[in-house]
Design a protein around this motif. Structure first.
Motif, mmCIF file in Angstrom:
data_model
loop_
_atom_site.group_PDB
_atom_site.id
_atom_site.type_symbol
_atom_site.label_atom_id
_atom_site.label_comp_id
_atom_site.label_asym_id
_atom_site.label_seq_id
_atom_site.Cartn_x
_atom_site.Cartn_y
_atom_site.Cartn_z
ATOM 1 N N GLU A 133 3.431 4.694 -5.532
ATOM 2 C CA GLU A 133 2.049 4.775 -5.056
ATOM 3 C C GLU A 133 1.484 3.412 -4.686
ATOM 4 O OE1 GLU A 133 2.025 4.610 -9.585
ATOM 5 O OE2 GLU A 133 3.100 5.677 -7.994
ATOM 6 N N SER A 162 3.494 1.061 -3.063
ATOM 7 C CA SER A 162 4.402 0.463 -2.081
ATOM 8 C C SER A 162 3.676 0.032 -0.815
ATOM 9 C CB SER A 162 5.523 1.445 -1.727
ATOM 10 O OG SER A 162 4.979 2.651 -1.189
ATOM 11 N N GLN A 163 2.498 0.650 -0.521
ATOM 12 C CA GLN A 163 1.771 0.252 0.684
ATOM 13 C C GLN A 163 1.204 -1.161 0.565
ATOM 14 O OE1 GLN A 163 0.838 2.645 -1.393
ATOM 15 N NE2 GLN A 163 -1.368 2.728 -1.730
ATOM 16 N N TYR A 164 1.186 -1.692 -0.669
ATOM 17 C CA TYR A 164 0.683 -3.051 -0.869
ATOM 18 C C TYR A 164 1.778 -4.103 -0.739
ATOM 19 C CZ TYR A 164 -3.244 -0.464 -2.876
ATOM 20 O OH TYR A 164 -4.278 0.403 -3.062
#
Length: 314
Positions: free
Chosen positions: A279, A281-283
């Motif tokens: 959750e 990984s977009q960062y």
């Protein structure tokens, strides 16, 4: 709050030291190191950051996708990939780099941007012929299957990437140290004007650097299509931006430092991608480029550069 942060950091460190995460991170680092070498070779002799390098990789990936869709043998697809990438590299050198060689660095830099967007636009037109976005390149998909090594699942492509990078770097070192053209490239990288006065042929040296850069781009295209089998017009764009940041972090003035910078940022990317929770990984880009900024604040000249006088660039 402190407890939550400590718990999250503990989970991250526990995941980061897992063998599978480490091996995958080294594999990504190996691919990024090859890209860094390809960029560094051209910078060494032309003092030019080739922003179209990612589009060369993309062109090779489209060649592999074409061969896969036509049910060509794997070897034929790889040969086509190398032929397309090397042909585009040499055309770029002859049509763009050579006529603009005496112009300012800014002019040549803008020219590479123009080439990059031109190749990307052509790829988009080709990709949309069948009203779908992306072309599958599945001929080497079996390399995504794992080997079990000491109880750890290691994808075949990871092993192939590490071995290929090691062989290519060793071959490049031998070429630069044992061949006439290699020695001329090293001399030109240190002082091009003096090298020309001593008889070094500029066209030959630059063409050799661009040719080797194209060969490495084709190798990267083959390995990236295994990891990302859907080829689009933005294929390898993110990787190129990350590698360029890694080259700057490592130090652009020497090929070794640029290569180490590419490997380091690839390793960090793989490590963060494998250790961060799904959750979050977009960062990943934020964490990665945050590390880049911190590194440049501490070592603005490059993480792997040495202080002092003139240094060898190729």
């Amino acid at each position: 709050m402190t407890g939550v942060v400590a718990s999250g950091l503990t989970d991250f460190l526990r995941a980061a030291v897992e063998p599978q995460v480490q091996v995958d991170a080294i594999g990504i680092g190996a691919i990024y190191a090859l890209m860094a070498v390809g960029i560094g070779l051209v910078f060494g002799v032309l003092r030019l950051v080739n922003f179209a390098y990612g589009q060369l990789v993309m062109a090779g990936a489209f060649a592999l996708a074409f061969a896969s869709n036509q049910d060509w043998p794997v070897w034929a697809g790889i040969v086509l990939c190398f032929a397309v990438v090397i042909a585009l590299s040499m055309a770029m050198e002859r049509i763009v780099f050579r006529p603009l060689r005496t112009q300012s660095a800014a002019t040549m830099l803008v020219a590479t941007f123009a080439v990059a967007f031109l190749l990307q636009a052509i790829a988009l037109v080709i990709d949309q012929r069948d009203d779908t976005l992306g072309e599958p390149a599945a001929s080497l998909a079996r390399l995504n299957l794992p080997w079990v090594i000491f109880g750890t699942d290691v994808r075949k492509i990871t092993v192939v990437a590490i071995v290929t990078a090691a062989v290519c770097l060793l071959a490049l070192v031998l070429f630069l140290e044992r061949t006439t053209v290699g020695l001329q490239m090293r001399a030109a990288a240190m002082d091009f004007q003096t090298a020309r006065l001593l008889g070094v042929r500029a066209n030959r040296v630059i063409a050799s650097a661009v040719f080797l850069s194209g060969v490495l781009a084709a190798i990267v295209a083959v390995m990236l299509t295994v990891q990302q089998p859907l080829v689009t017009s933005t294929f390898a764009l993110r990787e190129t931006i990350v590698v360029l940041a890694g080259v700057v972090v490592g130090g652009m003035n020497r090929l070794l430092s640029a290569t180490l910078g590419g490997f380091a940022i690839g390793y960090a990317s793989g490590l963060l991608g494998g250790a961060l929770p799904t959750e979050q990984s977009q960062y990943l880009p934020s964490f990665l480029f945050g590390l880049v900024i911190l590194t440049l604040l501490v070592r603005p000249g490059g993480l792997f550069t040495r202080g002092g006088g003139p240094v060898e660039r190729v």
